[in-house]
Design an enzyme around this catalytic site. Structure first.
Site, PDB file in Angstrom:
ATOM      1  NE  ARG A 143      -2.981  -8.494   6.897  1.00 18.40           N
ATOM      2  CZ  ARG A 143      -3.720  -8.848   7.955  1.00 18.40           C
ATOM      3  NH1 ARG A 143      -4.348  -9.997   7.995  1.00 18.40           N
ATOM      4  NH2 ARG A 143      -3.837  -8.015   8.968  1.00 18.40           N
ATOM      5  CE1 TYR A 173      10.312  31.667   5.923  1.00 21.56           C
ATOM      6  CE2 TYR A 173      10.583  29.302   5.654  1.00 21.56           C
ATOM      7  CZ  TYR A 173      10.335  30.557   5.111  1.00 21.56           C
ATOM      8  OH  TYR A 173      10.101  30.684   3.765  1.00 21.56           O
ATOM      9  NE  ARG A 177      -7.154  -0.569  10.567  1.00 21.05           N
ATOM     10  CZ  ARG A 177      -5.890  -0.561  10.125  1.00 21.05           C
ATOM     11  NH1 ARG A 177      -5.119   0.491  10.332  1.00 21.05           N
ATOM     12  NH2 ARG A 177      -5.387  -1.584   9.482  1.00 21.05           N
ATOM     13  CG  HIS A 212      -4.521  -4.929  11.245  1.00 19.44           C
ATOM     14  ND1 HIS A 212      -3.439  -5.466  10.571  1.00 19.44           N
ATOM     15  CD2 HIS A 212      -4.178  -3.660  11.554  1.00 19.44           C
ATOM     16  CE1 HIS A 212      -2.479  -4.528  10.476  1.00 19.44           C
ATOM     17  NE2 HIS A 212      -2.903  -3.434  11.072  1.00 19.44           N
ATOM     18  CB  CYS A 259      12.405  25.910   4.669  1.00 22.88           C
ATOM     19  SG  CYS A 259      13.517  26.878   5.706  1.00 22.88           S
ATOM     20  CG  MET A 260       7.611  23.762   0.702  1.00 23.52           C
ATOM     21  SD  MET A 260       6.634  24.753  -0.433  1.00 23.52           S
ATOM     22  CE  MET A 260       5.478  25.535   0.671  1.00 23.52           C
ATOM     23  CG  ASP A 261      11.073  24.545  -1.386  1.00 21.80           C
ATOM     24  OD1 ASP A 261      10.207  23.739  -1.755  1.00 21.80           O
ATOM     25  OD2 ASP A 261      10.884  25.769  -1.276  1.00 21.80           O
ATOM     26  CE  LYS A 302      -0.348  -0.461   5.018  1.00 21.72           C
ATOM     27  NZ  LYS A 302      -1.212  -0.897   6.130  1.00 21.72           N
TER      28      LYS A 302
HETATM   29  C1  LIG Z   1      -0.499  -1.933   6.741  1.00 27.00           C
HETATM   30  C2  LIG Z   1      -1.081  -3.247   7.004  1.00 27.00           C
HETATM   31  C3  LIG Z   1      -0.268  -4.377   7.175  1.00 27.00           C
HETATM   32  C4  LIG Z   1       1.241  -4.299   7.282  1.00 27.00           C
HETATM   33  O1  LIG Z   1       1.596  -3.711   8.503  1.00 27.00           O
HETATM   34  P1  LIG Z   1       3.142  -3.504   8.886  1.00 27.00           P
HETATM   35  O2  LIG Z   1       3.099  -3.007  10.277  1.00 27.00           O
HETATM   36  O3  LIG Z   1       3.660  -2.484   7.928  1.00 27.00           O
HETATM   37  O4  LIG Z   1       3.801  -4.805   8.728  1.00 27.00           O
HETATM   38  C5  LIG Z   1      -0.875  -5.612   7.291  1.00 27.00           C
HETATM   39  N1  LIG Z   1      -2.219  -5.726   7.244  1.00 27.00           N
HETATM   40  C6  LIG Z   1      -3.031  -4.648   7.092  1.00 27.00           C
HETATM   41  C7  LIG Z   1      -4.488  -4.849   7.061  1.00 27.00           C
HETATM   42  C8  LIG Z   1      -2.501  -3.384   6.995  1.00 27.00           C
HETATM   43  O5  LIG Z   1      -3.311  -2.321   6.872  1.00 27.00           O
END
Ligand SMILES: *Cc1c(COP(=O)(O)O)cnc(C)c1O
Length: 400
Positions: free
Chosen positions: A237, A283, A149, A181, A330-332, A51
């Protein structure tokens, strides 16, 4: 160093022959990290999480490197990311888990993308698309085991399983997975993980009693993959660890967890100048030079992902010297105080990387910015070209 190849997502405005800012991406590190994680996961399969543009490393190159390292599955949050992988010719199994009503489930089914179902309404929408597609959708039912979640609560779970059973009987879905999760796997002492695992096992038993016995039960993120074999089930995962960052507190890291950071963030010093003691830098003049010093101006700012909260703190390596940000980012650009060291314009300033050239670790930047490595990696801006170092055979990124 192996010779670099340059891959740009969007920014035709970048001088690719001579990038002043760059994120070097070691694809061999990504493949190697996946291999290491597979070793740790034992018999469980591995889904590499891609992702947010592969945690800022580039979606397609990161996917190819992960597959080369032996990933069985790829995971994305949203369908657009999965479609982009398919458009680039990636044909590995993909699971996508965050989709609101109206998502293009028909295209997802046609493109062989596994879908999550959080509740009966979502499952019904997926079934509707499966009817249109004329083939079953591969579905992973989500149980919320305590993170609050997405996913069915324990109360709603039997209803979701019942609906899934009927969809299965109607040939509209394959019950490919049940998943959840973890909220605090990066705190190995936190009792919430064992409570979530118990809730997960209870949900699996409820599903089994209702005739749902998927082949992929999965709950482990990187932290659980690395530290908690009980959480591995049929598939792990990992995300951040694929990119070489260990989310566990240092005292829980072992030599088995041999991960290599895949990204090096650097820029050429733009300017060097002398400043007197007391010079109020950047700044707001929030910090003054303690003594007469040379200041090096680094052309990376918060627009490039250098967090403003790391003002006066973020570490930087230039040549053999270790320095830190002086005054506000700063920004850049930002400034570092290099004293009387022989720093010259054009020299590379390294913010973080694997440490092979003495550069800081991303963990140090996360600490300086009061955030987590995830946030820094995923906010590196489009003005920073990703330059791919191939220590392994070149990936085919031509489709992108
Ligand atoms: C982001 C995510 C992961 C991976 O998590 P990490 O902490 O980066 O290993 C696994 N499963 C789901 C649903 C996630 O949103």
């Amino acid at each position: 160093m192996p010779s670099p190849t340059i891959f740009l997502d969007s920014a035709a405005r970048i001088d690719t022959a001579n990038p002043q800012r760059s994120a070097l991406i070691d694809l061999g590190a990504i493949s190697g990290n996946v291999e290491t994680l597979r070793g740790i996961a034992g018999t469980a399969k591995l889904m590499a999480v891609l992702k947010a543009d592969g945690y800022g490393h580039g979606l397609v190159p990161a996917a190819r490197a992960a597959l080369r390292g032996g990933a069985d599955y790829l995971g994305t949050a949203v369908l657009e990311e999965a479609f982009a992988l398919r458009a680039a010719g990636v044909d590995a199994p993909i699971f996508t888990w965050l989709n609101a009503p109206g998502s293009n489930y028909l295209r997802a089914i046609e493109e062989d993308i596994d879908l999550a179902a959080y509740d009966c309404a979502q499952l019904e929408e997926i079934c509707h698309a499966a009817r249109q597609a004329g083939r079953p959708a591969r579905v992973h039912l989500k149980i919320d085991t305590g993170m609050w979640r997405g996913g069915a609560s324990a109360e709603d779970w039997p209803r979701l399983c019942g609906a899934a059973r009927r969809a299965l009987d109607a040939g509209l879905i394959e019950a490919t997975g049940i998943w959840s999760h973890l909220a605090a796997a990066d705190e190995p002492e936190n009792p919430s993980t064992s409570m979530q695992l118990a809730a997960f096992r209870a949900a699996l038993a409820v599903a089994r009693d209702l005739g749902i016995t998927p082949r992929l039960r999965h709950i482990a993120n990187s932290a659980a993959t690395l530290s908690n074999p009980e959480a591995h089930f049929d598939l792990v995962r990992p995300g951040i660890s694929v990119y070489g960052i260990n989310p566990l507190p240092p005292e829980y890291r072992t030599s088995r967890m041999d991960l290599r950071p895949a990204m090096t963030l650097r820029a050429a010093v733009a300017h060097v100048k002398a400043a007197p003691a007391g010079a109020a830098v950047s700044y707001g003049g929030t910090e003054r030079a303690a003594a007469a010093t040379q200041l090096a101006i680094i052309p990376l700012g918060y627009a490039d992902g250098v967090m403003r909260s790391a003002s006066s703190k973020g570490p930087v390596q230039i040549g053999a010297g270790r320095y830190r940000v002086i005054g506000r980012v700063c920004m850049d650009q930002f400034m570092v105080q290099v004293g009387s060291d022989a720093v010259v314009p054009g020299q590379q300033a390294l913010l973080f990387g694997p440490g092979t050239d003495g550069e800081p670790h991303l963990d140090q930047w996360a600490q300086a910015a009061d955030t987590i490595p995830y946030e820094i990696l995923t906010r590196i801006g489009t003005r920073v070209p990703r330059i791919y170092l191939e220590s392994i055979p070149a990936p085919d990124v031509s489709g992108t």
